[in-house]
Design a protein around this motif. Structure first.
Motif, mmCIF file in Angstrom:
data_model
loop_
_atom_site.group_PDB
_atom_site.id
_atom_site.type_symbol
_atom_site.label_atom_id
_atom_site.label_comp_id
_atom_site.label_asym_id
_atom_site.label_seq_id
_atom_site.Cartn_x
_atom_site.Cartn_y
_atom_site.Cartn_z
ATOM 1 N N ASP A 259 0.811 -1.219 0.000
ATOM 2 C CA ASP A 259 0.000 0.000 0.000
ATOM 3 C C ASP A 259 0.849 1.275 0.000
ATOM 4 O O ASP A 259 0.619 2.190 -0.805
ATOM 5 C CB ASP A 259 -0.930 0.010 1.216
ATOM 6 N N ALA A 260 1.809 1.350 0.890
ATOM 7 C CA ALA A 260 2.619 2.566 1.010
ATOM 8 C C ALA A 260 3.415 2.824 -0.264
ATOM 9 O O ALA A 260 3.582 3.983 -0.681
ATOM 10 C CB ALA A 260 3.560 2.448 2.210
ATOM 11 N N VAL A 263 1.003 4.360 -2.859
ATOM 12 C CA VAL A 263 0.717 5.765 -2.549
ATOM 13 C C VAL A 263 1.892 6.644 -2.960
ATOM 14 O O VAL A 263 1.717 7.707 -3.572
ATOM 15 C CB VAL A 263 0.402 5.928 -1.044
ATOM 16 N N THR A 267 1.712 9.521 -5.821
ATOM 17 C CA THR A 267 1.953 10.881 -5.331
ATOM 18 C C THR A 267 3.121 11.535 -6.055
ATOM 19 O O THR A 267 3.084 12.727 -6.392
ATOM 20 C CB THR A 267 2.225 10.860 -3.813
ATOM 21 N N SER A 287 -9.222 6.020 7.712
ATOM 22 C CA SER A 287 -7.942 6.701 7.856
ATOM 23 C C SER A 287 -6.916 6.281 6.805
ATOM 24 O O SER A 287 -5.811 6.834 6.754
ATOM 25 C CB SER A 287 -7.355 6.417 9.246
ATOM 26 N N HIS A 288 -7.261 5.340 5.960
ATOM 27 C CA HIS A 288 -6.280 4.832 4.994
ATOM 28 C C HIS A 288 -5.989 5.895 3.931
ATOM 29 O O HIS A 288 -6.902 6.545 3.408
ATOM 30 C CB HIS A 288 -6.807 3.560 4.315
ATOM 31 N N PRO A 289 -4.719 6.079 3.560
ATOM 32 C CA PRO A 289 -4.362 7.127 2.584
ATOM 33 C C PRO A 289 -4.906 6.881 1.179
ATOM 34 O O PRO A 289 -4.921 7.826 0.368
ATOM 35 C CB PRO A 289 -2.830 7.117 2.592
ATOM 36 N N TRP A 291 -7.883 6.681 0.371
ATOM 37 C CA TRP A 291 -9.069 7.526 0.234
ATOM 38 C C TRP A 291 -8.732 8.935 -0.244
ATOM 39 O O TRP A 291 -9.498 9.549 -0.994
ATOM 40 C CB TRP A 291 -9.807 7.627 1.565
ATOM 41 N N THR A 292 -7.605 9.455 0.195
ATOM 42 C CA THR A 292 -7.290 10.870 -0.021
ATOM 43 C C THR A 292 -6.144 11.111 -0.994
ATOM 44 O O THR A 292 -5.744 12.269 -1.196
ATOM 45 C CB THR A 292 -6.946 11.532 1.326
ATOM 46 N N THR A 293 -5.614 10.063 -1.604
ATOM 47 C CA THR A 293 -4.518 10.237 -2.557
ATOM 48 C C THR A 293 -5.081 10.550 -3.942
ATOM 49 O O THR A 293 -5.763 9.710 -4.534
ATOM 50 C CB THR A 293 -3.645 8.970 -2.631
#
Length: 340
Positions: A259-260, A263, A267, A287-289, A291-293
């Motif tokens: 996952d990281a 992202v 990004t 809270s998982h990134p 959603w907001t990436t």
């Protein structure tokens, strides 16, 4: 005259010889599922109702002592640890899903239990949903709908899929249907599978040539099973081998991606973006990134869903049930060594 003892004995012996042979007891079947009706209907339509004693049990309930003692065949999403050893007559379990990692992770999965999966039952919905993801990426209808909310005329240019390269990691039944649909759009298709047998119009490579697919594809679709080899498969190193403008679409298993690393790749514009239908934890935590990436689209595990999915799975199940009752080989038997 009253019959003599010999005559009466002959009559009794004759009656015994004429008795109808006892029919075997129906096979006890447990449908551990909230929607058992399609399976019961399929059993009846196949003429198997008199050969089984089918019992339906909602998922939130636990089998009774009698059900655990007598069940010979089981249909379900999965079972908790500690249950199967208490089912001494169970010989076959049919999973409602294609992925069986939950079953195989059980510490007490009986070695003699035949486990079958629902592989192939996603073929009516997942290929279309993957195609929908490709259109979402290439055609700006989402942006147009957003502009319409403010009555804003915003000209857009759609990306053609014609001539683009689609890479499919996992050319199983689903992957092959995706390939067929993509070729109808005049896309070039390349992919990998364990058995690199030729497929019409598709360039098929063995898994050890995955890097070639990543380097050439404009869209990479992951349809890999969950195995030790595919855990963390798409890490920073493999993401770096993709084209800078390429997209990653995961409709296989959530643990195939670090996952990281994804992202970071999106990004930093190392790849264009990703469409994700499966995740390590579901529902995906707020809270998982992911959603907001920007550039990552979170799809809530819609890929294999179908309005009548239970009817589709029931066709496979009732075919297997007939085979089970007749002592014939079952379809979609899980290879525990391979993990699927």
């Amino acid at each position: 005259m009253r019959p003599g003892r010999a005559d009466r004995g002959a009559a009794v012996g004759s009656a015994r010889r004429k008795r109808t042979p006892r029919m075997p007891s129906p096979t006890r079947l447990l449908l551990w599922h909230d929607n058992a009706a399609p399976y019961l209907d399929a059993i009846a339509a196949a003429g198997l109702s008199e050969r089984v004693r089918a019992e339906a049990l909602p998922r939130k309930e636990s089998p009774s002592a009698g059900q655990m003692a007598g069940t010979e065949a089981l249909l379900g999403w999965g079972v908790p640890a500690g249950l199967l050893p208490r089912m001494p007559r169970l010989r076959w379990a049919q999973s409602l899903t294609a992925g069986v990692e939950g079953w195989l992770a059980l510490p007490d999965l009986p070695p003699g239990l035949t486990l079958t999966c629902a592989r192939g039952t996603h073929g009516e919905s997942m290929p279309e949903n993957i195609l929908g993801a490709l259109f979402h990426i290439a055609k700006p209808y989402a942006a147009i709908a957003e502009a319409q909310k403010s009555s804003r005329w915003a000209r857009q240019v759609a990306m053609p899929l014609n001539g683009k390269v689609l890479g499919i990691l996992g050319l199983g039944a689903i992957g092959q249907e995706v390939a067929r649909l993509a070729m109808a759009l005049r896309m070039e298709v390349i992919g990998t599978r364990r058995d690199p047998a030729p497929l019409p119009g598709v360039e098929v490579l063995p898994p050890d040539r995955t890097d070639e697919v990543l380097a050439r594809a404009d869209f990479v679709v992951l349809l890999l099973p969950s195995t030790a080899e595919t855990e963390d498969f798409m890490d920073a190193a493999r993401l770096a081998r993709m084209k800078p403008g390429a997209w990653l679409l995961n409709f296989g298993r959530g643990n195939a991606i670090v996952d990281a690393d994804l992202v970071a790749a999106v990004t930093r514009k190392r790849i264009a973006g990703a469409v994700l239908d499966v995740f390590r934890e579901e529902p995906l935590p707020a809270s998982h990134p992911f959603w907001t990436t920007p550039g990552i689209l979170v799809v809530p595990h819609m890929g294999g869903m179908h309005p009548d999915r239970d009817k589709v799975v029931a066709r496979l199940f009732v075919d297997n049930l007939a085979r089970f009752l007749d002592g014939q080989p079952l379809r979609q038997v899980v290879d525990r060594g391979r993990g699927y």
